[in-house]
Design a protein around this motif. Structure first.
Motif, short mmCIF file in Angstrom:
data_model
loop_
_atom_site.label_atom_id
_atom_site.label_comp_id
_atom_site.label_asym_id
_atom_site.label_seq_id
_atom_site.Cartn_x
_atom_site.Cartn_y
_atom_site.Cartn_z
N LEU A 2 0.76 -1.11 -0.10
CA LEU A 2 -0.08 -0.14 0.06
C LEU A 2 0.94 1.21 0.00
N ILE A 3 1.97 1.18 0.60
CA ILE A 3 2.88 2.33 0.67
C ILE A 3 3.39 2.65 -0.54
N CYS A 4 3.98 1.60 -1.45
CA CYS A 4 4.25 1.73 -2.84
C CYS A 4 3.26 2.48 -3.57
N GLN A 5 2.19 1.68 -3.77
CA GLN A 5 1.02 2.51 -4.38
C GLN A 5 0.70 3.83 -3.89
N THR A 6 0.84 4.18 -2.84
CA THR A 6 0.56 5.39 -2.27
C THR A 6 1.57 6.57 -2.77
N ARG A 7 2.79 6.01 -2.55
CA ARG A 7 3.86 6.74 -3.18
C ARG A 7 3.65 7.27 -4.76
N ALA A 8 3.17 6.00 -5.41
CA ALA A 8 3.20 6.20 -6.94
C ALA A 8 2.02 6.98 -7.13
N LEU A 10 0.77 9.47 -5.38
CA LEU A 10 1.33 10.85 -5.19
C LEU A 10 2.03 11.38 -6.13
N ALA A 11 2.98 10.74 -6.62
CA ALA A 11 3.87 11.09 -7.77
C ALA A 11 3.31 11.29 -9.06
N ARG A 12 2.25 10.60 -9.20
CA ARG A 12 1.13 10.78 -10.53
C ARG A 12 0.31 12.04 -10.40
N MET A 13 -0.30 12.13 -9.25
CA MET A 13 -1.26 13.37 -8.78
C MET A 13 -0.32 14.70 -8.92
N LYS A 14 0.94 14.45 -8.30
CA LYS A 14 1.73 15.86 -8.58
C LYS A 14 1.96 16.30 -9.97
N LYS A 15 2.37 15.24 -10.72
CA LYS A 15 2.52 15.62 -12.08
C LYS A 15 1.42 16.12 -12.75
N ALA A 16 0.39 15.51 -12.64
CA ALA A 16 -1.06 16.04 -13.21
C ALA A 16 -1.47 17.53 -12.89
N GLY A 30 -12.26 3.63 -5.84
CA GLY A 30 -12.26 3.89 -4.27
C GLY A 30 -11.09 3.10 -3.89
N LEU A 31 -9.75 3.19 -4.48
CA LEU A 31 -8.77 2.63 -3.93
C LEU A 31 -8.23 3.34 -2.64
N ARG A 32 -7.58 2.77 -1.69
CA ARG A 32 -7.26 3.81 -0.44
C ARG A 32 -5.88 4.48 -0.79
N SER A 33 -5.35 4.03 -1.66
CA SER A 33 -3.92 4.58 -2.00
C SER A 33 -4.16 5.89 -2.81
N ASN A 34 -5.29 6.29 -3.13
CA ASN A 34 -5.64 7.26 -3.67
C ASN A 34 -5.97 8.53 -2.76
N LYS A 39 -5.12 13.66 0.53
CA LYS A 39 -4.99 14.29 1.82
C LYS A 39 -3.54 15.15 1.93
N GLU A 40 -2.51 14.73 1.35
CA GLU A 40 -1.14 15.49 1.50
C GLU A 40 -1.34 16.49 0.67
N LEU A 41 -1.95 16.46 -0.49
CA LEU A 41 -2.07 17.80 -1.24
C LEU A 41 -3.04 18.68 -1.14
N SER A 42 -3.67 18.59 0.02
CA SER A 42 -4.99 19.29 0.53
C SER A 42 -6.14 19.26 -0.24
N SER A 43 -6.22 18.24 -1.07
CA SER A 43 -7.27 18.20 -2.24
C SER A 43 -8.28 17.29 -1.97
N ARG A 44 -8.35 16.69 -0.58
CA ARG A 44 -9.12 15.69 -0.24
C ARG A 44 -10.82 16.01 -0.49
N GLU A 45 -11.23 17.29 -0.11
CA GLU A 45 -12.59 17.69 -0.48
C GLU A 45 -13.00 17.70 -1.97
N LYS A 46 -11.86 17.82 -2.91
CA LYS A 46 -12.37 17.85 -4.34
C LYS A 46 -12.44 16.32 -4.91
N GLN A 47 -12.07 15.41 -4.10
CA GLN A 47 -12.27 14.03 -4.71
C GLN A 47 -13.70 13.78 -4.75
N GLU A 48 -13.98 12.95 -6.05
CA GLU A 48 -15.22 12.42 -6.11
C GLU A 48 -15.12 10.95 -6.27
#
Length: 122
Positions: A2-8, A10-16, A30-34, A39-48
């Motif tokens: 899960l940590i590897c998926q979360t890191r990946a 995060l990198a994908r979302m930062k790039k986007a 619905g993946l937990r890794s998303n 949450k780290e990018l402070s965009s949790r409220e934008k998630q649909e």
């Protein structure tokens, strides 16, 4: 894992976000890794996350998934790459989008492709 998926993720979302800017909404599955990167990018409220919210995103991946599934039969990564490059060069001249051209242009394109193929093979 899960940590590897979360890191990946995060990198994908930062790039986007860097490439496209801050969106109004971020549609994910619905993946937990998303959730953690959002949450780290402070965009949790934008998630649909909805039952059918992700359909458009997943359907855009269908051609890629189809090719990916076909490549599962290969033993080494080099083999499908070689196959895909050869397939693309052979497939491109023969794959005319019939619904976009009239009959004469379609038949002319097919006969030119066949003549070129016969010249290459002989």
């Amino acid at each position: 894992m899960l940590i590897c998926q979360t890191r990946a993720a995060l990198a994908r979302m930062k790039k986007a976000l860097k490439r496209h800017g801050s969106p109004e909404a971020i549609t994910t599955d619905g993946l937990r890794s998303n959730g953690a990167p959002l949450k780290e990018l402070s965009s949790r409220e934008k998630q649909e996350v909805g039952r059918w919210a992700n359909n458009r995103v997943e359907n855009s991946h269908l051609p890629f998934r189809r090719r990916e599934r076909a490549m599962l039969r290969f033993r080494r990564m080099r083999t499908p790459q070689k196959f895909a490059s050869v397939h693309a060069t052979v497939h491109a001249p023969f794959h005319h989008e019939r619904h976009l051209v009239d009959r004469q242009a379609y038949k002319k394109g097919r006969s030119e492709a066949l003549a070129e193929w016969k010249a290459l093979v002989s």
